[in-house]
Design a protein around this motif. Sequence first.
Motif, short mmCIF file in Angstrom:
data_model
loop_
_atom_site.label_atom_id
_atom_site.label_comp_id
_atom_site.label_asym_id
_atom_site.label_seq_id
_atom_site.Cartn_x
_atom_site.Cartn_y
_atom_site.Cartn_z
N GLY A 17 0.86 -1.19 0.00
CA GLY A 17 0.00 0.00 0.00
C GLY A 17 0.89 1.23 0.00
O GLY A 17 1.70 1.40 0.89
N MET A 18 0.75 2.06 -1.02
CA MET A 18 1.70 3.17 -1.18
C MET A 18 1.03 4.52 -1.25
O MET A 18 0.01 4.69 -1.91
CB MET A 18 2.47 3.00 -2.49
CG MET A 18 3.36 1.81 -2.58
SD MET A 18 4.99 2.13 -1.89
CE MET A 18 5.65 3.31 -3.06
N GLN A 19 1.67 5.51 -0.62
CA GLN A 19 1.29 6.88 -0.86
C GLN A 19 2.05 7.37 -2.08
O GLN A 19 3.14 6.86 -2.37
CB GLN A 19 1.68 7.75 0.34
CG GLN A 19 1.13 9.14 0.26
CD GLN A 19 2.04 10.17 0.87
OE1 GLN A 19 3.24 10.15 0.68
NE2 GLN A 19 1.45 11.07 1.62
N GLY A 20 1.49 8.35 -2.78
CA GLY A 20 2.24 8.97 -3.86
C GLY A 20 1.94 8.39 -5.22
O GLY A 20 2.85 8.16 -6.01
N GLY A 21 0.66 8.12 -5.51
CA GLY A 21 0.27 7.68 -6.84
C GLY A 21 -0.92 8.49 -7.29
O GLY A 21 -1.76 8.84 -6.48
N GLU A 22 -0.99 8.80 -8.58
CA GLU A 22 -2.09 9.59 -9.11
C GLU A 22 -2.63 8.91 -10.36
O GLU A 22 -1.92 8.13 -10.98
CB GLU A 22 -1.61 11.00 -9.48
CG GLU A 22 -1.01 11.80 -8.35
CD GLU A 22 0.49 11.59 -8.18
OE1 GLU A 22 1.16 11.23 -9.18
OE2 GLU A 22 0.99 11.73 -7.04
N SER A 23 -3.87 9.26 -10.72
CA SER A 23 -4.43 8.70 -11.96
C SER A 23 -3.65 9.18 -13.17
O SER A 23 -3.85 8.71 -14.27
CB SER A 23 -5.89 9.09 -12.15
OG SER A 23 -6.49 9.44 -10.96
N THR A 38 -4.29 7.18 7.18
CA THR A 38 -5.04 6.31 8.10
C THR A 38 -5.49 5.04 7.38
O THR A 38 -5.44 3.95 7.94
CB THR A 38 -6.26 7.06 8.65
OG1 THR A 38 -5.84 8.33 9.09
CG2 THR A 38 -6.89 6.31 9.80
N ALA A 39 -5.92 5.20 6.13
CA ALA A 39 -6.35 4.04 5.35
C ALA A 39 -5.17 3.08 5.14
O ALA A 39 -5.34 1.86 5.17
CB ALA A 39 -6.91 4.49 4.01
N ARG A 40 -3.98 3.67 4.96
CA ARG A 40 -2.80 2.84 4.74
C ARG A 40 -2.49 2.04 6.01
O ARG A 40 -2.24 0.83 5.96
CB ARG A 40 -1.63 3.76 4.40
CG ARG A 40 -0.73 3.23 3.35
CD ARG A 40 0.08 4.30 2.65
NE ARG A 40 0.68 5.28 3.53
CZ ARG A 40 0.43 6.57 3.47
NH1 ARG A 40 -0.42 7.03 2.59
NH2 ARG A 40 1.03 7.42 4.29
N ASN A 41 -2.55 2.71 7.15
CA ASN A 41 -2.29 2.01 8.41
C ASN A 41 -3.29 0.88 8.63
O ASN A 41 -2.91 -0.22 9.02
CB ASN A 41 -2.37 2.98 9.59
CG ASN A 41 -1.32 4.06 9.49
OD1 ASN A 41 -0.37 3.93 8.74
ND2 ASN A 41 -1.51 5.13 10.22
N SER A 42 -4.60 1.17 8.38
CA SER A 42 -5.60 0.12 8.61
C SER A 42 -5.40 -1.04 7.66
O SER A 42 -5.61 -2.19 8.04
CB SER A 42 -7.02 0.64 8.40
OG SER A 42 -7.16 1.93 8.82
N ALA A 43 -5.02 -0.73 6.43
CA ALA A 43 -4.82 -1.81 5.46
C ALA A 43 -3.71 -2.75 5.92
O ALA A 43 -3.81 -3.97 5.79
CB ALA A 43 -4.49 -1.24 4.08
N LEU A 44 -2.66 -2.18 6.52
CA LEU A 44 -1.57 -3.03 7.02
C LEU A 44 -2.03 -3.79 8.26
O LEU A 44 -1.79 -5.01 8.39
CB LEU A 44 -0.35 -2.18 7.37
CG LEU A 44 0.86 -2.96 7.90
CD1 LEU A 44 1.43 -3.85 6.81
CD2 LEU A 44 1.94 -2.04 8.41
#
Lengths: 528, 318
Positions: free
Chosen positions: A58-64, A248-254
């Motif tokens: 799960g990564m931050q830093g991606g765009e369409s 927060t979504a990233r943390n929950s996903a992990l």
Amino acid sequence: MNDQFRYLLARAARGQLDRRSFLGRAAALGVTGAAASSLLSSAVLAQGPRRGGSLSVGMQGGESTNSLDPAVAASQVPFLYLKSSGEPLLDLSPSGELQNRLAEEYSASADATTWTFKIRSGVEFHNGQTLTAEDCAQTLRRHSDENSQSGALGVMRGISEIRAEGDTLTLVTSTPNADLPFLLADYHLLMQPNGGFDDPNAGIFTGAYKWVENEPGVRHVLERNPNYWDQSRGHFDSVEILVINDSTARNSALQSGQVQMINRVEPRVAGLMARAPGISVQSTSGPGHYVFIMHCNTAPFDNNDLRMALKLAINREDMVERILRGFGSVGNDMPINAAYPLFDDSIPQRTYDPDQARFHFQRSGHSGPIDLRVSEVAFPGAIDAAQLFQESAAAAGIELNIIREPGDGYWSEVWNAKPFCASYWGGRPVQDQMYSTAYLSTADWNDTRFHNERFDSLLNEARGELDLVRRKALYSEAGLLVRDEGGLICPMFNDFIDAHNDQVTGWIESNALEMMNGLAPSMMWSAA
Amino acid sequence: MVPILTLVTQRIALGLVLLLAVSVLIFAGTELLPGDVAQAILGQGATPEALANMRTRMGLDESAISRYFAWLGAALQGDLGVALSNGRDIAASIGQRLGNTLFLAAVTAAISVPLAIFLGLLAVRYRDRWPDKLISGLTLTSISLPEFLLGYVLMYVFAVKLGWFPSVSNINSGMSFWQKLNAVALPSLVLTLVVLAHMMRMTRAAILNVMQSAYIETAELKGLRRLTLIARHAMPNALAPIVNVVMLNLAYLVVGVVVIEVVFVYPGMGQYLVDHVAKRDVPVVQACGLIFAAIYIGLNLLADLISILSNPRLRHPK
């Protein structure tokens, strides 16, 4: 630990017993889940890489708006998927050593202007084509072209000639450049068939994983490249990169096990994450830093006493503690730290000194408030950092007036345009590249308007100097010039904080970029 | 029958004119955006020649009016152009994203609309007694909480602690219908909580209004059961305002759920639009704007038509 437990542990580590039943049986023997789980992960690590399994990141830093063209990659998700599917000629290992990848060996002429690379034989692209020196030459040519909008254009500008003969690639630089091998490790410079001239977005590379599905801004799916030349990498059957920009979504996903690994854990939750069962948090101290930048040629910042006053009026330890929660280190008003080769650690550390700051401020003759422009997007916690700066400067009698700018347009309207603002730098692999990107008089991104002839000549001299001791001395002097006369206030170097759970293992302590310099999917393996 | 047909045709024609006006506004709006599109795409490192090349390639040196008609003409034929940022076909990308958005909106609507109306009826039936107060209290609480907070709370309980539903609602074409339903469980639950109160309160108020009428008293005296009376006799006359509110909420579910999309990592239209606004990807912004406007106008048109058809006085104008 009794024999029965040891037997179970060995079976689980070899993958003959799945994790869940191992934990269950361990519990029956009176070993708690947490202890069993940590024993299992060290046993798995000792067992060495194992093939199979799948990885979800799960990564931050991606765009369409992301594309598969390595030239235009700029954020974290493209960085990771490109590093997983493609390879440069030479690359930095997670611990920062230069490794031969698609170039089997290389050598330089004595004056460091002509470099020859022997291209690895028997390397296949994902479409079955064999890699040739001509492909490599074409790739570098494409990145040298202004129209490709390549992020590595700055690197390529110094190369005046690109030649391919047989399996040898020859590069000629216009001025001596002892750092060239490091520069070629840039993550934009991934080899593509015919250099990607036919279709830069094709996603055909030579790396450990090949493309299955590409939905920009949503998910990227790769599978193991069965014909990969390096058997020591690429252990997962498939790798999925999910774009999860919300932290927060990233943390929950992990935590819920939907992904095994995430990047950019916020410093304020990193401590809590580390205490969650089965999750380990990894901090990488890299070259990235958060800065406040002044234009050395614009009043009132054209006065070195005023610049010095502001540099002395910032409390660095406090910022590392409060903004980074300890996940970082103090800066010394130069863009270089121990993450760089040839760093001189004997340069004294500048500290918060309100009395000295007041002295310099009075000597500068300036009075009245100083405008500092800042925005959330400048760096995480930039607004808070500016307020801390305001407070510590007020103690020295300097009034800072904080102007909050909208995030949209900050990088075009404020950064590199207004005389005093907050910003960040991701850092570069070598000192020369960092300095020539942003501190050379002629640099496009000279965001401190630092024009210093002595500095420019030191940098030029160091670039062609193959004697490392002499080179280190040159960089040390250049660094001192920036520290004492430049427009950079660098209070802190930020760590990258990644986290993964115990279903994957093989993390290597890293001091390059995040995700083990982007090699985590290629070098880690499944422990589930 | 003929007057109805004329009425419907009139409404649809009006809707189309409105859509055309909106398309002019969208185009003018993107023209007014600060910063130059070519500059935004090329970034800080842009050289003057590269800028000039980019402007010519994008046709930015032609007049705004001719560019507007070229864009509108192509859009009418279903050609929305290619995204400037990654060169992908806009119609294809939007098709997938729009499908996802509509799926989430449909699942949410299927739960929330019947639930809201039922709760509204129940609130009227037990007016001013504890069930009414409980329903109002709970729905008003859930609408008052920011939706991202509701999202995080549900995520913590149902995904992290209980592990019933995934916290990342990523859906893709390889999933079966049930897998997709499982994936959108949490976001649609949050959205249901967000839109429930508005529809429920309107149902309650509209029906209570009708309940004052004399014919309701007659029905009561006739000895009808309370709930039957409300559903059969009061509700049809209260339909117009309820339908309007339902349609407004449906439109919200399609065009306004970007926060939920971010929290649950749902690949819908909202995130797609925001990403492209940030990159000044004007063709995509225009296309999204047009689609959102069409959905809004279409749903409101439908609400108008249903209220007209449900009201004999409007159906047979003098």
